[in-house]
Write a protein that holds these residues in place. Sequence first.
Motif, PDB file in Angstrom:
ATOM      1  N   VAL A 200       0.888  -1.155   0.000  1.00  0.00           N
ATOM      2  CA  VAL A 200       0.000   0.000   0.000  1.00  0.00           C
ATOM      3  C   VAL A 200       0.927   1.206   0.000  1.00  0.00           C
ATOM      4  O   VAL A 200       1.548   1.510   1.017  1.00  0.00           O
ATOM      5  N   GLY A 201       1.071   1.844  -1.166  1.00  0.00           N
ATOM      6  CA  GLY A 201       2.146   2.815  -1.325  1.00  0.00           C
ATOM      7  C   GLY A 201       3.459   2.057  -1.297  1.00  0.00           C
ATOM      8  O   GLY A 201       3.652   1.124  -2.072  1.00  0.00           O
ATOM      9  N   ASP A 202       4.330   2.419  -0.364  1.00  0.00           N
ATOM     10  CA  ASP A 202       5.591   1.673  -0.214  1.00  0.00           C
ATOM     11  C   ASP A 202       5.589   0.843   1.068  1.00  0.00           C
ATOM     12  O   ASP A 202       6.614   0.314   1.467  1.00  0.00           O
ATOM     13  N   ASP A 203       4.415   0.749   1.701  1.00  0.00           N
ATOM     14  CA  ASP A 203       4.307  -0.024   2.938  1.00  0.00           C
ATOM     15  C   ASP A 203       3.998  -1.486   2.626  1.00  0.00           C
ATOM     16  O   ASP A 203       3.076  -1.788   1.855  1.00  0.00           O
ATOM     17  N   VAL A 204       4.780  -2.394   3.217  1.00  0.00           N
ATOM     18  CA  VAL A 204       4.566  -3.830   3.051  1.00  0.00           C
ATOM     19  C   VAL A 204       3.509  -4.272   4.065  1.00  0.00           C
ATOM     20  O   VAL A 204       3.682  -4.089   5.275  1.00  0.00           O
ATOM     21  N   VAL A 205       2.410  -4.848   3.562  1.00  0.00           N
ATOM     22  CA  VAL A 205       1.293  -5.192   4.447  1.00  0.00           C
ATOM     23  C   VAL A 205       0.766  -6.582   4.125  1.00  0.00           C
ATOM     24  O   VAL A 205       0.947  -7.098   3.015  1.00  0.00           O
ATOM     25  N   VAL A 206       0.092  -7.185   5.102  1.00  0.00           N
ATOM     26  CA  VAL A 206      -0.583  -8.463   4.908  1.00  0.00           C
ATOM     27  C   VAL A 206      -1.908  -8.204   4.201  1.00  0.00           C
ATOM     28  O   VAL A 206      -2.668  -7.315   4.588  1.00  0.00           O
ATOM     29  N   ILE A 207      -2.190  -8.986   3.139  1.00  0.00           N
ATOM     30  CA  ILE A 207      -3.418  -8.782   2.371  1.00  0.00           C
ATOM     31  C   ILE A 207      -4.203 -10.091   2.264  1.00  0.00           C
ATOM     32  O   ILE A 207      -3.813 -11.118   2.796  1.00  0.00           O
ATOM     33  N   ASP A 208      -5.331 -10.006   1.576  1.00  0.00           N
ATOM     34  CA  ASP A 208      -6.207 -11.137   1.280  1.00  0.00           C
ATOM     35  C   ASP A 208      -6.913 -11.604   2.548  1.00  0.00           C
ATOM     36  O   ASP A 208      -7.680 -10.844   3.124  1.00  0.00           O
ATOM     37  N   GLU A 209      -6.671 -12.828   3.007  1.00  0.00           N
ATOM     38  CA  GLU A 209      -7.391 -13.356   4.158  1.00  0.00           C
ATOM     39  C   GLU A 209      -6.473 -14.212   5.019  1.00  0.00           C
ATOM     40  O   GLU A 209      -5.399 -14.643   4.593  1.00  0.00           O
ATOM     41  N   ILE A 210      -6.908 -14.440   6.258  1.00  0.00           N
ATOM     42  CA  ILE A 210      -6.247 -15.397   7.148  1.00  0.00           C
ATOM     43  C   ILE A 210      -7.351 -16.244   7.762  1.00  0.00           C
ATOM     44  O   ILE A 210      -8.076 -15.803   8.656  1.00  0.00           O
ATOM     45  N   SER A 211      -7.509 -17.440   7.239  1.00  0.00           N
ATOM     46  CA  SER A 211      -8.587 -18.313   7.708  1.00  0.00           C
ATOM     47  C   SER A 211      -8.171 -19.760   7.549  1.00  0.00           C
ATOM     48  O   SER A 211      -7.078 -20.063   7.047  1.00  0.00           O
ATOM     49  N   ALA A 212      -9.056 -20.664   7.943  1.00  0.00           N
ATOM     50  CA  ALA A 212      -8.779 -22.095   7.785  1.00  0.00           C
ATOM     51  C   ALA A 212      -8.692 -22.489   6.323  1.00  0.00           C
ATOM     52  O   ALA A 212      -8.255 -23.600   6.008  1.00  0.00           O
ATOM     53  N   ASP A 213      -9.086 -21.593   5.416  1.00  0.00           N
ATOM     54  CA  ASP A 213      -8.925 -21.831   3.987  1.00  0.00           C
ATOM     55  C   ASP A 213      -7.457 -21.879   3.584  1.00  0.00           C
ATOM     56  O   ASP A 213      -7.128 -22.358   2.505  1.00  0.00           O
ATOM     57  N   ALA A 214      -6.593 -21.323   4.438  1.00  0.00           N
ATOM     58  CA  ALA A 214      -5.183 -21.184   4.052  1.00  0.00           C
ATOM     59  C   ALA A 214      -4.243 -21.718   5.130  1.00  0.00           C
ATOM     60  O   ALA A 214      -3.135 -21.211   5.299  1.00  0.00           O
ATOM     61  N   MET A 215      -4.685 -22.731   5.863  1.00  0.00           N
ATOM     62  CA  MET A 215      -3.823 -23.311   6.899  1.00  0.00           C
ATOM     63  C   MET A 215      -4.219 -24.751   7.179  1.00  0.00           C
ATOM     64  O   MET A 215      -5.345 -25.164   6.899  1.00  0.00           O
ATOM     65  N   ARG A 216      -3.265 -25.518   7.716  1.00  0.00           N
ATOM     66  CA  ARG A 216      -3.556 -26.857   8.220  1.00  0.00           C
ATOM     67  C   ARG A 216      -3.477 -26.813   9.737  1.00  0.00           C
ATOM     68  O   ARG A 216      -2.489 -26.326  10.294  1.00  0.00           O
ATOM     69  N   VAL A 217      -4.504 -27.339  10.372  1.00  0.00           N
ATOM     70  CA  VAL A 217      -4.600 -27.308  11.831  1.00  0.00           C
ATOM     71  C   VAL A 217      -4.928 -28.716  12.326  1.00  0.00           C
ATOM     72  O   VAL A 217      -5.818 -29.381  11.788  1.00  0.00           O
ATOM     73  N   MET A 218      -4.206 -29.173  13.362  1.00  0.00           N
ATOM     74  CA  MET A 218      -4.435 -30.503  13.928  1.00  0.00           C
ATOM     75  C   MET A 218      -5.027 -30.390  15.336  1.00  0.00           C
ATOM     76  O   MET A 218      -4.735 -29.434  16.069  1.00  0.00           O
ATOM     77  N   ASP A 219      -5.817 -31.404  15.701  1.00  0.00           N
ATOM     78  CA  ASP A 219      -6.297 -31.482  17.077  1.00  0.00           C
ATOM     79  C   ASP A 219      -5.273 -32.228  17.927  1.00  0.00           C
ATOM     80  O   ASP A 219      -4.181 -32.587  17.455  1.00  0.00           O
ATOM     81  N   GLU A 220      -5.619 -32.488  19.184  1.00  0.00           N
ATOM     82  CA  GLU A 220      -4.672 -33.106  20.114  1.00  0.00           C
ATOM     83  C   GLU A 220      -4.341 -34.546  19.736  1.00  0.00           C
ATOM     84  O   GLU A 220      -3.344 -35.105  20.212  1.00  0.00           O
ATOM     85  N   ASN A 221      -5.156 -35.147  18.846  1.00  0.00           N
ATOM     86  CA  ASN A 221      -4.910 -36.519  18.409  1.00  0.00           C
ATOM     87  C   ASN A 221      -4.143 -36.588  17.086  1.00  0.00           C
ATOM     88  O   ASN A 221      -3.950 -37.675  16.531  1.00  0.00           O
ATOM     89  N   GLY A 222      -3.727 -35.417  16.577  1.00  0.00           N
ATOM     90  CA  GLY A 222      -2.979 -35.394  15.335  1.00  0.00           C
ATOM     91  C   GLY A 222      -3.836 -35.446  14.089  1.00  0.00           C
ATOM     92  O   GLY A 222      -3.321 -35.643  12.984  1.00  0.00           O
TER      93      GLY A 222
END
Length: 237
Positions: A200-222
């Motif tokens: 944004v201008g010359d500032d480096v920023v996080v864009i788009d989204e941060i959700s379970a759509d873009a990560m792998r998450v495990m429960d306590e049982n793996g």
Amino acid sequence: MNTSEKIYSGKTKDLFALPNGNILLVFKDDVTGDNGVIDPGANTVIGKVEGKGRKSLAMTDYFFKRLHAANIPTHFVNADLEKGTMEVRRAEPLGKSISGTGALEFVCRTRPWGSFLRRYQQYIPDVNANLDYLVEITVKDDERGDPLINDDTLVALGLVSPAHLEHAKELTRRVCRIVEDDLRSKGLTLVDMKIEIGLVGDDVVVIDEISADAMRVMDENGKVLEHGTVYEKLING
């Protein structure tokens, strides 16, 4: 919807230009996968899951507010959870091609998994090894399967300046640590995640989204959890 025109239609979001110069992201219920199996990392839309778009938005709203509290810059302006929309500042994604399309995805890994394990399995004596927030970068290119690209290539092709690249990788690790800590507080383990970075201008920023759509998450049982379960444990847990 106070919009002027649709400027992009993606796999999970549509983008509209707003009269004030910002962008409106409309989250969709589409899911990606391969051979009928849902996989957030896949490039093909295989169907819809009702309510999935609003759940992704709720997680994105939650995490972007967490990033702001940690002084990590993003393009986020506000979200309307009922309408499934998010207003953001217009940003230029890092790594656009000569045709003006595409971008980069910054993948942060806490342990060997998925494509990383397949690529390097002969060199990984312990599949539970700590990768210490290893950052890999891929080119958003569905036709070529989102290929990996290294730092020297990015700089040699003029896709990213060395300073912006270092900043982007630092932001990726900071975001990963925050997400990991929040999931850990719910008894969950972050395996890996990907984010997009822009200017944004010359500032480096996080864009788009941060959700379970873009990560792998495990429960306590793996067990790797599906999108809706991560949402329930994070937002309603």
